[in-house]
Design an enzyme around this catalytic site. Structure first.
Site: not given
Ligand code: G3P
Length: 218
Positions: A83
Site C-alpha cells: 500500500k
Molecule cells: O484503510 C483505509 C481506510 O479504509 C480508512 O478508513 O474510516 O479511517 O477513513 P477511515
C-alpha cells in the site's frame, strides 16, 4: 464484488473469516497502532488466516525508503499487496514495483486524476476514501463513479477498492457502481447481514412452529 476487511485485529479477522465472506484484508498504520503488536507479526498472522490479498502500507515518504520497505514486506507472503500513499515519491516507487511484478494498492486517493495517474503507472488497486469525503460534506461516492467511468473508458485493469466505508449504504452504492472491492470494518460486514424484518419474521415463524410441536404434529 470482493469484500475486504479493513482491520489489523486478528480476532475480528478470524470471526469474519468464518462467514467465508472475506476475500482479503486491508490495514493501515492507524489500524496497526491500535493492536500494540509488531507489524510484521500481524501481517504474517493475517496471511495464515486469509487466503487473499493483504494490503500492508509503507511509511517512508521517499521512493527509496518505500521500495526497501516494500521488498521486505513482499517477502512475508505472496498475497501481500504493498500500500503506497498517493504522493509523488509514492508514484516513483509504484512504477518500480509494477516493473517488479509486485501487487500494489495506491491509498489516500481523493481525486479522479490521482486514480488515473495510479492506473497509468500500473497500480493493482486504487483506494478512494469515501467516508472521509462524506465527513466534510462532499459525496464520496461521486469520486468512485468518476473513477469507474474513466477506467472503463480506457480499459484499465486497475481495480477500484472503495475504502473508508463506514456504513452499509457505502457497500450498496459501491456495488451499484460496479466497484471491484469494498473494504469495511467488521461492524459494517455484520450490518450487511441484518434486517429487522428478517428477525421479526423468524421470531413469528418459530412462535407458530411451537403450536405445531405442542400439538405433536411436527
Ligand atoms: O484503510 C483505509 C481506510 O479504509 C480508512 O478508513 O474510516 O479511517 O477513513 P477511515
Amino acid at each position: 464484488m470482493k469484500f475486504f476487511l479493513d482491520t489489523a485485529n486478528i480476532d475480528e479477522i478470524r470471526e469474519a473469516a468464518e462467514y467465508g465472506l472475506i476475500d482479503g484484508v486491508t490495514t493501515n498504520p492507524s489500524l496497526v497502532s491500535k493492536e500494540g503488536r509488531s507489524f510484521k507479526e500481524i501481517i504474517t498472522e493475517i496471511a495464515r488466516i486469509v487466503d487473499g490479498p493483504i494490503s500492508a502500507e509503507v511509511v517512508s515518504t521517499d521512493a527509496a525508503g518505500m521500495l526497501a520497505e516494500a521488498y521486505d514486506l513482499a517477502k512475508i507472503h505472496e498475497n501481500i499487496v504493498i500500500k503506497i500513499p498517493m504522493i509523488k515519491e509514492g508514484m516513483k516507487a509504484l512504477k518500480q514495483l509494477t516493473a517488479d511484478g509486485i501487487h500494489t494498492n495506491v491509498t489516500l486517493v481523493f481525486s479522479s486524476n490521482q486514480a488515473l495517474v495510479a492506473a497509468k503507472l500500473g497500480a493493482t488497486y486504487v483506494s478512494p476514501f469515501v467516508g472521509r469525503f462524506d465527513d466534510i460534506s462532499q459525496v464520496g461516492m461521486e469520486l468512485v463513479a468518476d473513477i469507474a467511468q474513466i477506467f472503463s473508458n480506457y480499459d484499465f485493469e486497475t481495480q477500484i477498492l472503495v475504502a473508508s466505508c463506514r456504513n452499509p449504504l457505502h457497500i450498496r452504492e459501491a456495488a451499484l457502481l460496479g466497484a471491484h472491492v469494498a473494504t469495511m470494518p467488521y461492524s459494517v460486514l455484520e450490518q450487511l447481514l441484518k434486517h429487522p424484518l428478517t428477525d421479526i419474521g423468524l421470531a413469528r415463524f418459530l412462535k407458530d412452529w411451537e403450536k405445531v410441536t405442542s400439538a405433536g404434529k411436527a
